[in-house]
Scaffold this motif. Sequence first.
Motif, PDB file in Angstrom:
ATOM      1  N   GLU A   1       0.817  -1.215   0.000  1.00  0.00           N
ATOM      2  CA  GLU A   1       0.000   0.000   0.000  1.00  0.00           C
ATOM      3  C   GLU A   1       0.852   1.268   0.000  1.00  0.00           C
ATOM      4  O   GLU A   1       0.665   2.178   0.821  1.00  0.00           O
ATOM      5  CB  GLU A   1      -0.991  -0.006   1.170  1.00  0.00           C
ATOM      6  CG  GLU A   1      -2.017  -1.115   1.040  1.00  0.00           C
ATOM      7  CD  GLU A   1      -3.131  -1.021   2.059  1.00  0.00           C
ATOM      8  OE1 GLU A   1      -2.872  -0.539   3.166  1.00  0.00           O
ATOM      9  OE2 GLU A   1      -4.246  -1.441   1.729  1.00  0.00           O
TER      10      GLU A   1
ATOM     11  N   THR B   1       7.798   4.891  -4.533  1.00  0.00           N
ATOM     12  CA  THR B   1       8.434   4.638  -3.223  1.00  0.00           C
ATOM     13  C   THR B   1       9.293   3.379  -3.297  1.00  0.00           C
ATOM     14  O   THR B   1      10.421   3.360  -2.795  1.00  0.00           O
ATOM     15  CB  THR B   1       7.349   4.501  -2.130  1.00  0.00           C
ATOM     16  OG1 THR B   1       6.707   5.753  -1.995  1.00  0.00           O
ATOM     17  CG2 THR B   1       7.939   4.102  -0.787  1.00  0.00           C
TER      18      THR B   1
ATOM     19  N   ASN C   1      15.070   6.059   2.727  1.00  0.00           N
ATOM     20  CA  ASN C   1      14.998   4.988   3.729  1.00  0.00           C
ATOM     21  C   ASN C   1      13.560   4.869   4.220  1.00  0.00           C
ATOM     22  O   ASN C   1      12.891   5.881   4.416  1.00  0.00           O
ATOM     23  CB  ASN C   1      15.916   5.287   4.909  1.00  0.00           C
ATOM     24  CG  ASN C   1      17.364   5.122   4.552  1.00  0.00           C
ATOM     25  OD1 ASN C   1      17.733   4.245   3.775  1.00  0.00           O
ATOM     26  ND2 ASN C   1      18.211   5.966   5.093  1.00  0.00           N
ATOM     27  N   PRO C   2      13.095   3.642   4.438  1.00  0.00           N
ATOM     28  CA  PRO C   2      11.694   3.506   4.864  1.00  0.00           C
ATOM     29  C   PRO C   2      11.505   3.840   6.334  1.00  0.00           C
ATOM     30  O   PRO C   2      12.462   3.814   7.111  1.00  0.00           O
ATOM     31  CB  PRO C   2      11.412   2.023   4.612  1.00  0.00           C
ATOM     32  CG  PRO C   2      12.725   1.373   4.838  1.00  0.00           C
ATOM     33  CD  PRO C   2      13.762   2.336   4.386  1.00  0.00           C
ATOM     34  N   SER C   3      10.269   4.142   6.699  1.00  0.00           N
ATOM     35  CA  SER C   3       9.949   4.312   8.115  1.00  0.00           C
ATOM     36  C   SER C   3      10.028   2.924   8.752  1.00  0.00           C
ATOM     37  O   SER C   3      10.027   1.909   8.035  1.00  0.00           O
ATOM     38  CB  SER C   3       8.538   4.875   8.271  1.00  0.00           C
ATOM     39  OG  SER C   3       7.600   3.907   7.828  1.00  0.00           O
TER      40      SER C   3
ATOM     41  N   LEU D   1       7.082   0.789   7.622  1.00  0.00           N
ATOM     42  CA  LEU D   1       7.192   0.228   6.274  1.00  0.00           C
ATOM     43  C   LEU D   1       8.255  -0.868   6.240  1.00  0.00           C
ATOM     44  O   LEU D   1       8.078  -1.880   5.550  1.00  0.00           O
ATOM     45  CB  LEU D   1       7.507   1.340   5.264  1.00  0.00           C
ATOM     46  CG  LEU D   1       7.582   0.910   3.795  1.00  0.00           C
ATOM     47  CD1 LEU D   1       6.299   0.214   3.340  1.00  0.00           C
ATOM     48  CD2 LEU D   1       7.870   2.105   2.895  1.00  0.00           C
TER      49      LEU D   1
ATOM     50  N   LYS E   1      -9.022   4.028  -4.357  1.00  0.00           N
ATOM     51  CA  LYS E   1      -8.057   3.345  -3.494  1.00  0.00           C
ATOM     52  C   LYS E   1      -6.631   3.804  -3.823  1.00  0.00           C
ATOM     53  O   LYS E   1      -5.837   4.074  -2.928  1.00  0.00           O
ATOM     54  CB  LYS E   1      -8.184   1.822  -3.691  1.00  0.00           C
ATOM     55  CG  LYS E   1      -7.497   1.030  -2.609  1.00  0.00           C
ATOM     56  CD  LYS E   1      -7.529  -0.440  -2.878  1.00  0.00           C
ATOM     57  CE  LYS E   1      -6.640  -1.152  -1.881  1.00  0.00           C
ATOM     58  NZ  LYS E   1      -6.285  -2.493  -2.297  1.00  0.00           N
TER      59      LYS E   1
ATOM     60  N   ILE F   1      -3.886   5.732  -1.503  1.00  0.00           N
ATOM     61  CA  ILE F   1      -2.518   5.220  -1.303  1.00  0.00           C
ATOM     62  C   ILE F   1      -1.504   6.316  -1.638  1.00  0.00           C
ATOM     63  O   ILE F   1      -0.567   6.558  -0.882  1.00  0.00           O
ATOM     64  CB  ILE F   1      -2.275   3.949  -2.165  1.00  0.00           C
ATOM     65  CG1 ILE F   1      -3.028   2.752  -1.563  1.00  0.00           C
ATOM     66  CG2 ILE F   1      -0.786   3.632  -2.282  1.00  0.00           C
ATOM     67  CD1 ILE F   1      -3.022   1.503  -2.405  1.00  0.00           C
TER      68      ILE F   1
ATOM     69  N   ASP G   1       1.015   7.805   1.029  1.00  0.00           N
ATOM     70  CA  ASP G   1       2.320   7.196   0.807  1.00  0.00           C
ATOM     71  C   ASP G   1       3.399   7.985   1.555  1.00  0.00           C
ATOM     72  O   ASP G   1       3.468   9.215   1.438  1.00  0.00           O
ATOM     73  CB  ASP G   1       2.599   7.206  -0.698  1.00  0.00           C
ATOM     74  CG  ASP G   1       3.959   6.667  -1.036  1.00  0.00           C
ATOM     75  OD1 ASP G   1       4.160   5.461  -0.858  1.00  0.00           O
ATOM     76  OD2 ASP G   1       4.834   7.458  -1.451  1.00  0.00           O
ATOM     77  N   GLU G   2       4.227   7.280   2.327  1.00  0.00           N
ATOM     78  CA  GLU G   2       5.168   7.999   3.209  1.00  0.00           C
ATOM     79  C   GLU G   2       6.169   8.856   2.448  1.00  0.00           C
ATOM     80  O   GLU G   2       6.563   9.924   2.927  1.00  0.00           O
ATOM     81  CB  GLU G   2       5.860   7.043   4.183  1.00  0.00           C
ATOM     82  CG  GLU G   2       6.774   6.026   3.571  1.00  0.00           C
ATOM     83  CD  GLU G   2       7.469   5.181   4.627  1.00  0.00           C
ATOM     84  OE1 GLU G   2       6.806   4.777   5.592  1.00  0.00           O
ATOM     85  OE2 GLU G   2       8.670   4.935   4.480  1.00  0.00           O
ATOM     86  N   ARG G   3       6.568   8.418   1.249  1.00  0.00           N
ATOM     87  CA  ARG G   3       7.498   9.239   0.456  1.00  0.00           C
ATOM     88  C   ARG G   3       6.791  10.504  -0.013  1.00  0.00           C
ATOM     89  O   ARG G   3       7.350  11.607   0.069  1.00  0.00           O
ATOM     90  CB  ARG G   3       8.005   8.423  -0.735  1.00  0.00           C
ATOM     91  CG  ARG G   3       8.962   9.147  -1.635  1.00  0.00           C
ATOM     92  CD  ARG G   3       9.539   8.211  -2.673  1.00  0.00           C
ATOM     93  NE  ARG G   3      10.126   8.949  -3.766  1.00  0.00           N
ATOM     94  CZ  ARG G   3       9.470   9.373  -4.838  1.00  0.00           C
ATOM     95  NH1 ARG G   3       8.179   9.130  -4.939  1.00  0.00           N
ATOM     96  NH2 ARG G   3      10.065  10.025  -5.789  1.00  0.00           N
ATOM     97  N   ASN G   4       5.561  10.346  -0.494  1.00  0.00           N
ATOM     98  CA  ASN G   4       4.800  11.520  -0.946  1.00  0.00           C
ATOM     99  C   ASN G   4       4.540  12.486   0.204  1.00  0.00           C
ATOM    100  O   ASN G   4       4.621  13.701   0.031  1.00  0.00           O
ATOM    101  CB  ASN G   4       3.460  11.083  -1.559  1.00  0.00           C
ATOM    102  CG  ASN G   4       3.645  10.454  -2.919  1.00  0.00           C
ATOM    103  OD1 ASN G   4       4.704  10.571  -3.523  1.00  0.00           O
ATOM    104  ND2 ASN G   4       2.634   9.759  -3.394  1.00  0.00           N
TER     105      ASN G   4
END
Lengths: 67, 138
Positions: free
Chosen positions: A24, A29, A39-41, A44, B66, B70, B74-77
């Motif tokens: 997800e 990414t 780098n991922p959290s 993640l 969906k 996402i 999204d953590e990068r976004n």
Amino acid sequence: MKNRLEELRKARGIRQEELAAALEVSRQTIGSLENGRNNPSILLAFKIARYFGLTIEDIFIYEEEQT
Amino acid sequence: MRKQTKIYLALWILGAVLGCIAMVLDGKISEPLGGMLMGIGTALFAFDFSMWRMRRREEKDPQQMKQAKIEANDERNVAIRRRAQAVSGEVLQWAIMAVAWFSIGLGAPLWVTLAAAGIFVAKSVLELFLMLRYQKEM
């Protein structure tokens, strides 16, 4: 921090899009993680480790910077 | 999600109604009140219309909805968005300070200089307040 994400993904014959959908996150990414640009959290990192059935240390290689 | 769509639709209509009221009552009500009605009305109209359209499109295509969710989470976004917001805020803050200095040099009215300096100080105070708050939270 280095990682074996690309190697593991390719070994399992998974496309970046499929891995991104399973975790997800966006495909970008996954790309940036594989290239080491990002780098991922910790969340993640756990998700990735669980997805591959490995530990975080098996996937992400932490190397202390030499002073 | 449907409830949210209805709220956006209701606010969009409210915005249009407020704008119409401001136009109909132009000259009959005080200028600040008319301006306020028009300002709030057009803001509601534009923002809620775009949000309503977006929600409608998402409702028609759940897969796209969906994916959009996402992409948004999204953590990068999220990191990119926050970094861009932080840097643009910083640049804008110093640009406003530059405006304050230039306004002095160009002999602009005092309120222009004071307003620019006030915005600079307000941003700094808000930044400090948020830093203290986040220090407690994190």
